[in-house]
Motif scaffolding. Sequence first.
Motif, PDB file in Angstrom:
ATOM      1  N   GLN A  32      17.708  81.876  -0.939  1.00 19.77           N
ATOM      2  CA  GLN A  32      17.452  80.856   0.021  1.00 19.77           C
ATOM      3  C   GLN A  32      15.903  81.239   0.693  1.00 19.77           C
ATOM      4  N   GLU A  37      14.632  77.474   2.264  1.00 19.34           N
ATOM      5  CA  GLU A  37      15.284  76.557   2.549  1.00 19.34           C
ATOM      6  C   GLU A  37      16.324  77.041   3.680  1.00 19.34           C
ATOM      7  N   HIS A  38      16.388  76.711   5.060  1.00 18.75           N
ATOM      8  CA  HIS A  38      16.985  77.068   6.050  1.00 18.75           C
ATOM      9  C   HIS A  38      17.105  78.665   6.156  1.00 18.75           C
ATOM     10  N   VAL A  42      20.056  81.023   7.822  1.00 21.42           N
ATOM     11  CA  VAL A  42      20.834  81.831   6.871  1.00 21.42           C
ATOM     12  C   VAL A  42      20.705  83.414   7.462  1.00 21.42           C
ATOM     13  N   ARG A 108      15.488  69.784  -0.413  1.00 17.85           N
ATOM     14  CA  ARG A 108      16.282  70.709   0.346  1.00 17.85           C
ATOM     15  C   ARG A 108      17.598  70.381   0.530  1.00 17.85           C
ATOM     16  N   TRP A 111      21.549  71.106   5.666  1.00 16.92           N
ATOM     17  CA  TRP A 111      21.668  72.660   6.185  1.00 16.92           C
ATOM     18  C   TRP A 111      23.286  72.869   6.264  1.00 16.92           C
ATOM     19  N   VAL A 114      24.485  74.579   3.193  1.00 14.09           N
ATOM     20  CA  VAL A 114      23.856  76.005   2.984  1.00 14.09           C
ATOM     21  C   VAL A 114      24.688  76.926   4.059  1.00 14.09           C
ATOM     22  N   CYS A 118      26.851  80.161   3.191  1.00 17.28           N
ATOM     23  CA  CYS A 118      26.573  81.187   3.589  1.00 17.28           C
ATOM     24  C   CYS A 118      27.842  81.986   4.372  1.00 17.28           C
TER      25      CYS A 118
END
Length: 206
Positions: A32, A37-38, A42, A108, A111, A114, A118
């Motif tokens: 990531q 990306e975010h 993360v 992207r 969120w 992601v 995570c």
Amino acid sequence: MPTTLIALFSGLAFGLSLIVAIGAQNVFVLRQGIRREHVVLVIATCAVSDAVLITVGVAGVGGAVSALPWLVPVATIGGAAFLVGYAGLAVRRALRPTALASDTAGERAPWGSVLAGCLAITWLNPHVYLDTVVLLGSIATGYGDERWWFGLGAVVASSVWFAAIGFGARLLAPLFAKPGAWRVVDGGVAIVMLLIAARLLWGLVG
């Protein structure tokens, strides 16, 4: 040196020794970070999750968990199955040109997806529990009343490490400007996940 500082630095050193080894969580944060990306989301998710688990372990739950012999193999098998599934997703990304193109075109992922990934790679990974709750928690008990300083040191180590690999990974971004580089990364991710899963299962039969 005051005993509180000894416990604090011991927890810091021990925490780093556990988390620095390449694992599923580290690979996810690194990927990531390279994608930019975010990254903050993360890093924060991993750091807070580790802090919660370390606190649980220091509070003495590690001893209770180790007293339930059936729980460890169940968690291990479930975690290995998850890692194999994640490896399969990485292989699919490596083999599908469209997935590689999205990595390099600046698109992207949402969120939410992601964050879900995570949380899954953290909370469904039995290694996380064995390291933080059981192992670290058991060692913390040896520090008696200073065990919370030991736990604080481990929390600091975790947060610093995730921030380092998450934000530091962007330095590698120019290297991954081509789809071929992502093919190598996702192939490597798949191999790491499969090796971790194999090691988990081998520990049950070995």
